[in-house]
Design a protein around this motif. Structure first.
Motif, PDB file in Angstrom:
ATOM      1  N   LYS A 141      13.698   2.686   9.777  1.00  0.00           N
ATOM      2  CA  LYS A 141      13.538   2.249   8.123  1.00  0.00           C
ATOM      3  C   LYS A 141      12.702   0.658   8.740  1.00  0.00           C
ATOM      4  N   VAL A 142      12.064   0.493   8.206  1.00  0.00           N
ATOM      5  CA  VAL A 142      10.589  -0.228   8.347  1.00  0.00           C
ATOM      6  C   VAL A 142      11.988  -1.874   7.724  1.00  0.00           C
ATOM      7  N   VAL A 143      11.091  -2.928   8.531  1.00  0.00           N
ATOM      8  CA  VAL A 143      12.287  -3.753   8.426  1.00  0.00           C
ATOM      9  C   VAL A 143      11.122  -5.401   8.430  1.00  0.00           C
ATOM     10  N   PRO A 144      11.452  -6.219   7.773  1.00  0.00           N
ATOM     11  CA  PRO A 144      10.467  -7.885   8.030  1.00  0.00           C
ATOM     12  C   PRO A 144      11.024  -8.406   9.478  1.00  0.00           C
ATOM     13  N   VAL A 145      10.056  -8.683   9.721  1.00  0.00           N
ATOM     14  CA  VAL A 145       9.962  -8.967  11.050  1.00  0.00           C
ATOM     15  C   VAL A 145      11.296 -10.040  10.915  1.00  0.00           C
ATOM     16  N   GLU A 146      10.809 -11.441  10.557  1.00  0.00           N
ATOM     17  CA  GLU A 146      11.706 -12.338   9.946  1.00  0.00           C
ATOM     18  C   GLU A 146      13.151 -12.460   9.809  1.00  0.00           C
ATOM     19  N   LYS A 147      14.057 -11.482   9.020  1.00  0.00           N
ATOM     20  CA  LYS A 147      15.011 -11.509   8.457  1.00  0.00           C
ATOM     21  C   LYS A 147      15.259  -9.763   8.740  1.00  0.00           C
ATOM     22  N   THR A 148      16.768  -9.817   8.426  1.00  0.00           N
ATOM     23  CA  THR A 148      17.038  -8.460   8.056  1.00  0.00           C
ATOM     24  C   THR A 148      16.995  -7.860   6.721  1.00  0.00           C
ATOM     25  N   GLY A 149      16.816  -8.675   5.324  1.00  0.00           N
ATOM     26  CA  GLY A 149      17.311  -8.821   4.106  1.00  0.00           C
ATOM     27  C   GLY A 149      16.076  -7.589   3.860  1.00  0.00           C
ATOM     28  N   GLN A 150      15.842  -7.561   2.205  1.00  0.00           N
ATOM     29  CA  GLN A 150      14.879  -6.198   1.795  1.00  0.00           C
ATOM     30  C   GLN A 150      13.453  -6.722   2.066  1.00  0.00           C
ATOM     31  N   LEU A 151      12.152  -5.780   1.849  1.00  0.00           N
ATOM     32  CA  LEU A 151      11.162  -6.666   2.305  1.00  0.00           C
ATOM     33  C   LEU A 151      10.294  -7.489   0.882  1.00  0.00           C
ATOM     34  N   GLY A 152      10.612  -6.450  -0.440  1.00  0.00           N
ATOM     35  CA  GLY A 152      10.272  -6.533  -0.947  1.00  0.00           C
ATOM     36  C   GLY A 152       8.579  -6.291  -1.441  1.00  0.00           C
ATOM     37  N   PHE A 153       8.346  -5.503  -2.884  1.00  0.00           N
ATOM     38  CA  PHE A 153       7.510  -5.046  -3.636  1.00  0.00           C
ATOM     39  C   PHE A 153       6.434  -5.029  -3.343  1.00  0.00           C
ATOM     40  N   GLY A 154       5.986  -6.585  -2.851  1.00  0.00           N
ATOM     41  CA  GLY A 154       4.741  -7.703  -3.211  1.00  0.00           C
ATOM     42  C   GLY A 154       4.460  -6.757  -1.404  1.00  0.00           C
ATOM     43  N   ALA A 156       5.662  -4.477   0.459  1.00  0.00           N
ATOM     44  CA  ALA A 156       5.518  -3.093   0.879  1.00  0.00           C
ATOM     45  C   ALA A 156       4.405  -2.895   0.325  1.00  0.00           C
ATOM     46  N   PHE A 157       4.093  -3.111  -1.202  1.00  0.00           N
ATOM     47  CA  PHE A 157       2.579  -3.052  -1.888  1.00  0.00           C
ATOM     48  C   PHE A 157       1.410  -3.243  -0.645  1.00  0.00           C
ATOM     49  N   THR A 158       1.227  -4.378  -0.110  1.00  0.00           N
ATOM     50  CA  THR A 158       0.076  -4.870   1.280  1.00  0.00           C
ATOM     51  C   THR A 158       0.692  -3.805   2.657  1.00  0.00           C
ATOM     52  N   ARG A 159       1.694  -3.601   2.827  1.00  0.00           N
ATOM     53  CA  ARG A 159       1.885  -2.192   3.759  1.00  0.00           C
ATOM     54  C   ARG A 159       1.146  -0.722   4.016  1.00  0.00           C
ATOM     55  N   TRP A 160       1.338  -0.678   2.208  1.00  0.00           N
ATOM     56  CA  TRP A 160       1.021   0.504   1.690  1.00  0.00           C
ATOM     57  C   TRP A 160      -0.323   0.938   1.459  1.00  0.00           C
ATOM     58  N   ALA A 195       1.854  -0.439  13.674  1.00  0.00           N
ATOM     59  CA  ALA A 195       0.603   0.061  12.957  1.00  0.00           C
ATOM     60  C   ALA A 195      -0.278  -1.394  12.711  1.00  0.00           C
ATOM     61  N   TRP A 196      -1.386  -1.507  12.320  1.00  0.00           N
ATOM     62  CA  TRP A 196      -2.022  -2.779  11.199  1.00  0.00           C
ATOM     63  C   TRP A 196      -1.615  -2.408   9.985  1.00  0.00           C
ATOM     64  N   TYR A 197      -1.189  -1.822   9.656  1.00  0.00           N
ATOM     65  CA  TYR A 197      -0.672  -2.136   7.910  1.00  0.00           C
ATOM     66  C   TYR A 197       0.447  -2.926   8.407  1.00  0.00           C
ATOM     67  N   ASP A 198       1.608  -2.552   9.643  1.00  0.00           N
ATOM     68  CA  ASP A 198       3.014  -3.620   9.621  1.00  0.00           C
ATOM     69  C   ASP A 198       2.161  -4.687  10.063  1.00  0.00           C
ATOM     70  N   LYS A 199       1.083  -5.287  10.776  1.00  0.00           N
ATOM     71  CA  LYS A 199       0.853  -6.263  11.079  1.00  0.00           C
ATOM     72  C   LYS A 199       0.428  -6.879   9.973  1.00  0.00           C
ATOM     73  N   SER A 200       0.014  -6.351   8.760  1.00  0.00           N
ATOM     74  CA  SER A 200       0.122  -7.229   7.513  1.00  0.00           C
ATOM     75  C   SER A 200       0.440  -7.314   6.574  1.00  0.00           C
ATOM     76  N   ALA A 201       1.775  -6.830   6.904  1.00  0.00           N
ATOM     77  CA  ALA A 201       2.538  -6.938   6.399  1.00  0.00           C
ATOM     78  C   ALA A 201       3.736  -7.750   6.888  1.00  0.00           C
ATOM     79  N   ALA A 202       3.494  -8.151   8.420  1.00  0.00           N
ATOM     80  CA  ALA A 202       4.989  -8.352   8.467  1.00  0.00           C
ATOM     81  C   ALA A 202       6.030  -7.648   9.210  1.00  0.00           C
ATOM     82  N   THR A 203       5.540  -5.923   9.638  1.00  0.00           N
ATOM     83  CA  THR A 203       6.938  -5.778   9.708  1.00  0.00           C
ATOM     84  C   THR A 203       7.343  -5.136  11.049  1.00  0.00           C
ATOM     85  N   VAL A 204       8.400  -4.593  10.580  1.00  0.00           N
ATOM     86  CA  VAL A 204       8.282  -3.508  11.925  1.00  0.00           C
ATOM     87  C   VAL A 204       9.250  -2.312  12.417  1.00  0.00           C
ATOM     88  N   VAL A 205       9.139  -1.105  12.655  1.00  0.00           N
ATOM     89  CA  VAL A 205       9.739  -0.430  12.173  1.00  0.00           C
ATOM     90  C   VAL A 205      11.336   0.512  13.318  1.00  0.00           C
TER      91      VAL A 205
END
Length: 223
Positions: A141-154, A156-160, A195-205
């Motif tokens: 799953k994809v999670v934010p770097v700074e927390k364990t909660g939901q990423l949120g659509f905004g 998620a859209f940036t990542r996509w 991935a580069w799109y992970d960096k743009s949204a500050a996420t990790v898988v």
């Protein structure tokens, strides 16, 4: 603290009175990164999940875009047959010069619809649960770097968007090449596998823990 077994100082360093230097900033290898206590997803799992998602989006396109593709082929097939006949006679005309106005409009519509279908498939799912169908099947799953909660659509859209919007440029051949580079980009980040799109949204898988419930580890180490 002693150097790792088998490590030797560079020639001449001991003679010059320098303190022992290690081949990395610390005397031992850095520990594995575990965001929020969860292991990073393997590259093989991520690739398999992406392939499953591609198949799912293709099936959606077959349903929604199928009629427009059918109309496009109605114009394209006679042109293709004409080109083959001309080739047999030794004269050819580029397809671009023979394409109908309807073909041009349909190709644009097909690309836009395909892009929107991908967006509708991926961004809401990632924003809500961090998982598409492919990621759910592979247990990642994809999670934010700074927390364990939901990423949120905004976010998620940036990542996509950093990956998906390039679909609009498939016709010129650039979009597919850029998307391939983005898909391979986790290889260039051995530390976090972002991935580069992970960096743009500050996420990790990450791998989903057994039972599907991530550990509760808040920023700063508080529980």
């Amino acid at each position: 603290m002693q150097p790792p077994p088998g490590w030797q100082a560079p020639p001449g360093m001991a003679a010059k009175g320098h303190a022992p230097a290690y081949p990395y900033p610390y005397p031992f290898p850095m520990p594995e990164v575990r965001p929020h206590g969860m292991a990073l997803a393997g590259l093989g799992k991520r690739l398999t999940a992406r392939l499953v998602d591609i198949v799912a989006v293709l099936l959606l396109n077959a349903v929604v875009n199928g009629y427009f593709v059918y109309l496009y082929l109605q114009d394209f097939i006679p042109i293709f047959r004409n080109i083959m006949e001309q080739a047999a006679n030794g004269t050819t005309v580029p397809v671009a010069r023979q394409g109908t106005p309807r073909m041009q409009m349909l190709s644009i519509a097909i690309m836009i619809i395909a892009t929107l279908l991908w967006l509708a498939y991926e961004a809401p799912a990632i924003g809500n649960s961090g998982q598409t169908l492919g990621k759910r099947l592979m247990g990642i799953k994809v999670v934010p770097v700074e927390k364990t909660g939901q990423l949120g659509f905004g976010r998620a859209f940036t990542r996509w968007a950093w990956l998906g919007m390039w679909t609009l440029f498939w016709s010129c051949g650039v979009g597919l090449i850029v998307q391939l580079l983005y898909a391979l980009s986790p290889v260039f980040d051995p530390r976090l596998r972002q991935a580069w799109y992970d960096k743009s949204a500050a996420t990790v898988v990450v791998d989903v823990p057994a039972g599907g419930v991530p550990p509760t580890i808040e920023p700063g180490g508080s529980r």
